[in-house]
Design a protein around this motif. Sequence first.
Motif, PDB file in Angstrom:
ATOM      1  N   PRO A  76       0.831  -1.218   0.000  1.00  0.00           N
ATOM      2  CA  PRO A  76       0.000   0.000   0.000  1.00  0.00           C
ATOM      3  C   PRO A  76       0.856   1.254   0.000  1.00  0.00           C
ATOM      4  O   PRO A  76       1.983   1.277   0.495  1.00  0.00           O
ATOM      5  CB  PRO A  76      -0.804  -0.122   1.307  1.00  0.00           C
ATOM      6  CG  PRO A  76      -0.732  -1.574   1.677  1.00  0.00           C
ATOM      7  CD  PRO A  76       0.591  -2.058   1.190  1.00  0.00           C
ATOM      8  N   GLY A  77       0.292   2.320  -0.572  1.00  0.00           N
ATOM      9  CA  GLY A  77       0.983   3.599  -0.564  1.00  0.00           C
ATOM     10  C   GLY A  77       0.689   4.410  -1.807  1.00  0.00           C
ATOM     11  O   GLY A  77      -0.084   4.004  -2.685  1.00  0.00           O
ATOM     12  N   LEU A  90      -5.093  -2.369  -0.315  1.00  0.00           N
ATOM     13  CA  LEU A  90      -5.313  -3.809  -0.400  1.00  0.00           C
ATOM     14  C   LEU A  90      -6.748  -4.127   0.011  1.00  0.00           C
ATOM     15  O   LEU A  90      -7.282  -3.552   0.967  1.00  0.00           O
ATOM     16  CB  LEU A  90      -4.337  -4.566   0.492  1.00  0.00           C
ATOM     17  CG  LEU A  90      -2.856  -4.424   0.151  1.00  0.00           C
ATOM     18  CD1 LEU A  90      -2.016  -5.319   1.046  1.00  0.00           C
ATOM     19  CD2 LEU A  90      -2.599  -4.741  -1.312  1.00  0.00           C
ATOM     20  N   GLY A  91      -7.375  -5.033  -0.739  1.00  0.00           N
ATOM     21  CA  GLY A  91      -8.742  -5.438  -0.442  1.00  0.00           C
ATOM     22  C   GLY A  91      -8.834  -6.938  -0.238  1.00  0.00           C
ATOM     23  O   GLY A  91      -8.168  -7.720  -0.931  1.00  0.00           O
ATOM     24  N   ASP A  92      -9.628  -7.344   0.727  1.00  0.00           N
ATOM     25  CA  ASP A  92      -9.853  -8.760   1.018  1.00  0.00           C
ATOM     26  C   ASP A  92     -11.064  -9.233   0.222  1.00  0.00           C
ATOM     27  O   ASP A  92     -12.180  -8.764   0.441  1.00  0.00           O
ATOM     28  CB  ASP A  92     -10.089  -8.955   2.513  1.00  0.00           C
ATOM     29  CG  ASP A  92     -10.351 -10.406   2.889  1.00  0.00           C
ATOM     30  OD1 ASP A  92     -10.239 -11.287   2.010  1.00  0.00           O
ATOM     31  OD2 ASP A  92     -10.673 -10.659   4.075  1.00  0.00           O
ATOM     32  N   LEU A 128      -6.858  -8.302  -3.303  1.00  0.00           N
ATOM     33  CA  LEU A 128      -6.903  -7.403  -4.449  1.00  0.00           C
ATOM     34  C   LEU A 128      -5.978  -6.216  -4.213  1.00  0.00           C
ATOM     35  O   LEU A 128      -5.937  -5.648  -3.116  1.00  0.00           O
ATOM     36  CB  LEU A 128      -8.321  -6.890  -4.686  1.00  0.00           C
ATOM     37  CG  LEU A 128      -9.404  -7.934  -4.942  1.00  0.00           C
ATOM     38  CD1 LEU A 128     -10.739  -7.240  -5.202  1.00  0.00           C
ATOM     39  CD2 LEU A 128      -9.042  -8.857  -6.082  1.00  0.00           C
ATOM     40  N   SER A 129      -5.238  -5.861  -5.250  1.00  0.00           N
ATOM     41  CA  SER A 129      -4.466  -4.621  -5.260  1.00  0.00           C
ATOM     42  C   SER A 129      -5.351  -3.565  -5.906  1.00  0.00           C
ATOM     43  O   SER A 129      -5.682  -3.658  -7.090  1.00  0.00           O
ATOM     44  CB  SER A 129      -3.167  -4.812  -6.051  1.00  0.00           C
ATOM     45  OG  SER A 129      -2.522  -3.577  -6.261  1.00  0.00           O
ATOM     46  N   LEU A 130      -5.760  -2.566  -5.123  1.00  0.00           N
ATOM     47  CA  LEU A 130      -6.749  -1.583  -5.574  1.00  0.00           C
ATOM     48  C   LEU A 130      -6.110  -0.218  -5.741  1.00  0.00           C
ATOM     49  O   LEU A 130      -5.489   0.309  -4.810  1.00  0.00           O
ATOM     50  CB  LEU A 130      -7.896  -1.502  -4.565  1.00  0.00           C
ATOM     51  CG  LEU A 130      -8.627  -2.829  -4.291  1.00  0.00           C
ATOM     52  CD1 LEU A 130      -9.608  -2.663  -3.142  1.00  0.00           C
ATOM     53  CD2 LEU A 130      -9.338  -3.309  -5.541  1.00  0.00           C
ATOM     54  N   LEU A 131      -6.260   0.338  -6.902  1.00  0.00           N
ATOM     55  CA  LEU A 131      -5.726   1.665  -7.196  1.00  0.00           C
ATOM     56  C   LEU A 131      -6.868   2.670  -7.095  1.00  0.00           C
ATOM     57  O   LEU A 131      -7.814   2.625  -7.885  1.00  0.00           O
ATOM     58  CB  LEU A 131      -5.108   1.683  -8.591  1.00  0.00           C
ATOM     59  CG  LEU A 131      -4.034   2.727  -8.878  1.00  0.00           C
ATOM     60  CD1 LEU A 131      -2.848   2.563  -7.930  1.00  0.00           C
ATOM     61  CD2 LEU A 131      -3.580   2.629 -10.318  1.00  0.00           C
ATOM     62  N   ALA A 142      -4.678  -9.139  -8.732  1.00  0.00           N
ATOM     63  CA  ALA A 142      -5.380 -10.018  -7.797  1.00  0.00           C
ATOM     64  C   ALA A 142      -4.481 -11.210  -7.498  1.00  0.00           C
ATOM     65  O   ALA A 142      -3.795 -11.719  -8.385  1.00  0.00           O
ATOM     66  CB  ALA A 142      -6.710 -10.487  -8.381  1.00  0.00           C
ATOM     67  N   LYS A 143      -4.497 -11.647  -6.240  1.00  0.00           N
ATOM     68  CA  LYS A 143      -3.573 -12.703  -5.819  1.00  0.00           C
ATOM     69  C   LYS A 143      -4.281 -13.745  -4.962  1.00  0.00           C
ATOM     70  O   LYS A 143      -5.059 -13.406  -4.074  1.00  0.00           O
ATOM     71  CB  LYS A 143      -2.409 -12.101  -5.022  1.00  0.00           C
ATOM     72  CG  LYS A 143      -1.443 -13.128  -4.435  1.00  0.00           C
ATOM     73  CD  LYS A 143      -0.225 -12.473  -3.817  1.00  0.00           C
ATOM     74  CE  LYS A 143      -0.567 -11.657  -2.598  1.00  0.00           C
ATOM     75  NZ  LYS A 143       0.659 -11.157  -1.906  1.00  0.00           N
TER      76      LYS A 143
END
Length: 282
Positions: A76-77, A90-92, A128-131, A142-143
């Motif tokens: 994140p950042g 980051l999203g669950d 999830l990597s959320l922008l 997504a991982k």
Amino acid sequence: MLLAHRNTRLTEGDAEPTAVEKISCPAPEFGDWQVFAPVLAQQGHEPATTVVLNDVSVDEGAGPLRATDIEHLFRPGARDTPDGPAVLELGDAGLLRITSGRLAVSDPGWVSDPRTVAVPPGEYPVTLSLLRRTPWLTVAAAKVTLLDTPPHAWEMALRPDEDPELLGEGQFYGVGVDTGTVAFMDATRTVDEEGLDEEVFLPLSFADRPSVELPGTQTGPNLIAFSAGWGDGSYPVWIGRTEDGQAGCVVVDFRLFPSDEEKHLPGRTPPGPARPASRCRR
């Protein structure tokens, strides 16, 4: 077998054909070019006595798309993107249940031939990597985390008939997207296409709901779907391997923003769902 070449030697105003026997030679083995030397000499060509081979430097970035900065996608950042500053969150997305030992990555509307990865049966978290760029929330990657061990190496998820040696610079085999959506699921999971609009596509939102889960039976496999960052296209799927070769995670990279390599190496094609003429397959 003889190879013959029709030849006409020009004289003063007349065309005089050369006898075929004089310009014929046995069919050579592959690479045996010297059998043509007499024929070339007859045409006035002289082969070089020596051949000089020069070393040519090869750009380390040449070849198929490589997994670069994958871990950075899940830190994140603040981020600089081609569309301006953004914040990565980051999203669950929930737990993915695998029962068959094969994790599938596919457009949920086209699951007849998904891209699969062998994994032990179990339940695994999906991140999830959320922008975030006001007012939009876009899935950058997504991982599925299979092991707590950090990846030692990354490899492209391939089908048995896919050869990365056939790929050109920056090309990849990836998951094809026609509905703007990608899903993680068990390879045996079936999808009711009639219910996708109501259960998947309509609930997804670029504002506040980037993923949705389709539950299975109490012990059956579920499905976790999420919006594809650039929409329709094709995206690389990476397998993070541990030092002993186990699959530690599976990542779909939607290539929303350039890696450090893409930003600093000249001539790089900007990231996106698929490079022109790339071998991007469903």
